[in-house]
Design a protein around this motif. Structure first.
Motif, PDB file in Angstrom:
ATOM      1  N   LYS A   7       7.775   0.837   2.371  1.00 33.90           N
ATOM      2  CA  LYS A   7       7.291   1.966   2.295  1.00 33.90           C
ATOM      3  C   LYS A   7       6.830   2.539   3.262  1.00 33.90           C
ATOM      4  O   LYS A   7       6.091   2.436   4.356  1.00 33.90           O
ATOM      5  CB  LYS A   7       5.469   1.640   1.290  1.00 33.90           C
ATOM      6  CG  LYS A   7       6.248   0.489   0.413  1.00 33.90           C
ATOM      7  CD  LYS A   7       6.228   1.411  -0.896  1.00 33.90           C
ATOM      8  CE  LYS A   7       6.318   0.501  -1.960  1.00 33.90           C
ATOM      9  NZ  LYS A   7       7.521   0.287  -2.739  1.00 33.90           N
ATOM     10  N   ASP A   8       6.959   3.789   4.111  1.00 34.40           N
ATOM     11  CA  ASP A   8       7.178   4.578   5.158  1.00 34.40           C
ATOM     12  C   ASP A   8       7.903   3.634   6.296  1.00 34.40           C
ATOM     13  O   ASP A   8       6.707   3.815   7.456  1.00 34.40           O
ATOM     14  CB  ASP A   8       5.414   4.774   5.115  1.00 34.40           C
ATOM     15  CG  ASP A   8       4.883   5.964   4.106  1.00 34.40           C
ATOM     16  OD1 ASP A   8       6.172   6.547   3.795  1.00 34.40           O
ATOM     17  OD2 ASP A   8       4.478   5.766   3.369  1.00 34.40           O
ATOM     18  N   GLY A   9       8.635   2.385   5.618  1.00 37.24           N
ATOM     19  CA  GLY A   9       9.193   1.384   7.138  1.00 37.24           C
ATOM     20  C   GLY A   9       8.009   0.543   7.662  1.00 37.24           C
ATOM     21  O   GLY A   9       8.834   0.240   8.269  1.00 37.24           O
ATOM     22  N   PHE A  10       7.413   0.689   6.803  1.00 40.47           N
ATOM     23  CA  PHE A  10       6.751  -0.815   6.826  1.00 40.47           C
ATOM     24  C   PHE A  10       7.002  -1.543   5.171  1.00 40.47           C
ATOM     25  O   PHE A  10       7.320  -1.595   4.688  1.00 40.47           O
ATOM     26  CB  PHE A  10       4.954  -1.289   6.561  1.00 40.47           C
ATOM     27  CG  PHE A  10       4.208   0.267   7.461  1.00 40.47           C
ATOM     28  CD1 PHE A  10       3.972  -0.624   8.868  1.00 40.47           C
ATOM     29  CD2 PHE A  10       4.078   1.967   7.283  1.00 40.47           C
ATOM     30  CE1 PHE A  10       3.101  -0.098   9.557  1.00 40.47           C
ATOM     31  CE2 PHE A  10       3.312   2.375   8.805  1.00 40.47           C
ATOM     32  CZ  PHE A  10       2.650   1.149  10.032  1.00 40.47           C
ATOM     33  N   ALA A  11       7.346  -3.204   5.656  1.00 39.13           N
ATOM     34  CA  ALA A  11       7.086  -4.351   4.863  1.00 39.13           C
ATOM     35  C   ALA A  11       6.328  -3.752   3.501  1.00 39.13           C
ATOM     36  O   ALA A  11       5.423  -3.827   4.219  1.00 39.13           O
ATOM     37  CB  ALA A  11       6.926  -5.650   5.940  1.00 39.13           C
ATOM     38  N   SER A  12       6.767  -4.230   2.757  1.00 38.86           N
ATOM     39  CA  SER A  12       5.874  -4.216   1.239  1.00 38.86           C
ATOM     40  C   SER A  12       6.098  -5.754   0.521  1.00 38.86           C
ATOM     41  O   SER A  12       6.320  -6.393   1.295  1.00 38.86           O
ATOM     42  CB  SER A  12       6.488  -3.566   0.834  1.00 38.86           C
ATOM     43  OG  SER A  12       7.956  -3.890  -0.043  1.00 38.86           O
ATOM     44  N   ASP A  13       5.090  -5.536  -0.565  1.00 46.32           N
ATOM     45  CA  ASP A  13       5.184  -7.040  -1.132  1.00 46.32           C
ATOM     46  C   ASP A  13       6.822  -7.822  -1.330  1.00 46.32           C
ATOM     47  O   ASP A  13       6.655  -8.556  -1.622  1.00 46.32           O
ATOM     48  CB  ASP A  13       3.868  -6.654  -2.183  1.00 46.32           C
ATOM     49  CG  ASP A  13       3.081  -5.794  -1.902  1.00 46.32           C
ATOM     50  OD1 ASP A  13       2.670  -6.646  -1.238  1.00 46.32           O
ATOM     51  OD2 ASP A  13       1.978  -5.885  -3.051  1.00 46.32           O
ATOM     52  N   TRP A  14       7.424  -6.248  -1.814  1.00 45.60           N
ATOM     53  CA  TRP A  14       8.642  -6.542  -1.701  1.00 45.60           C
ATOM     54  C   TRP A  14       9.014  -7.891  -0.831  1.00 45.60           C
ATOM     55  O   TRP A  14       9.392  -8.907  -1.529  1.00 45.60           O
ATOM     56  CB  TRP A  14       8.884  -5.873  -2.318  1.00 45.60           C
ATOM     57  CG  TRP A  14      11.123  -6.566  -2.797  1.00 45.60           C
ATOM     58  CD1 TRP A  14      11.102  -6.531  -3.947  1.00 45.60           C
ATOM     59  CD2 TRP A  14      11.794  -6.512  -2.176  1.00 45.60           C
ATOM     60  NE1 TRP A  14      12.509  -6.553  -3.782  1.00 45.60           N
ATOM     61  CE2 TRP A  14      13.436  -7.048  -2.809  1.00 45.60           C
ATOM     62  CE3 TRP A  14      12.330  -6.941  -1.024  1.00 45.60           C
ATOM     63  CZ2 TRP A  14      14.252  -7.230  -2.343  1.00 45.60           C
ATOM     64  CZ3 TRP A  14      13.277  -7.232  -0.207  1.00 45.60           C
ATOM     65  CH2 TRP A  14      14.441  -7.296  -0.522  1.00 45.60           C
TER      66      TRP A  14
END
Length: 50
Positions: A7-14
């Motif tokens: 998300k916007d280049g950041f790691a997500s909960d996934w």
């Protein structure tokens, strides 16, 4: 390996669930994925860059 899940280049909960599952399952090495140096270097909008 790109999972196109940031998300916007950041790691997500996934990423937390996917990589955490591998670590808990006993994988000897866990590699996140290809990561760009800056937002302009990503090959898709879903790639990590930070």
């Amino acid at each position: 390996m790109c999972r196109y899940s940031s998300k916007d280049g950041f790691a997500s909960d996934w990423h937390l669930v996917h990589l955490g599952t591998r670590a808990v399952g006993g994988a000897s090495m866990v590699i996140a994925e290809a990561t760009a140096v800056s937002p302009k270097d990503r090959i898709s909008l879903g790639d990590l860059d930070r």
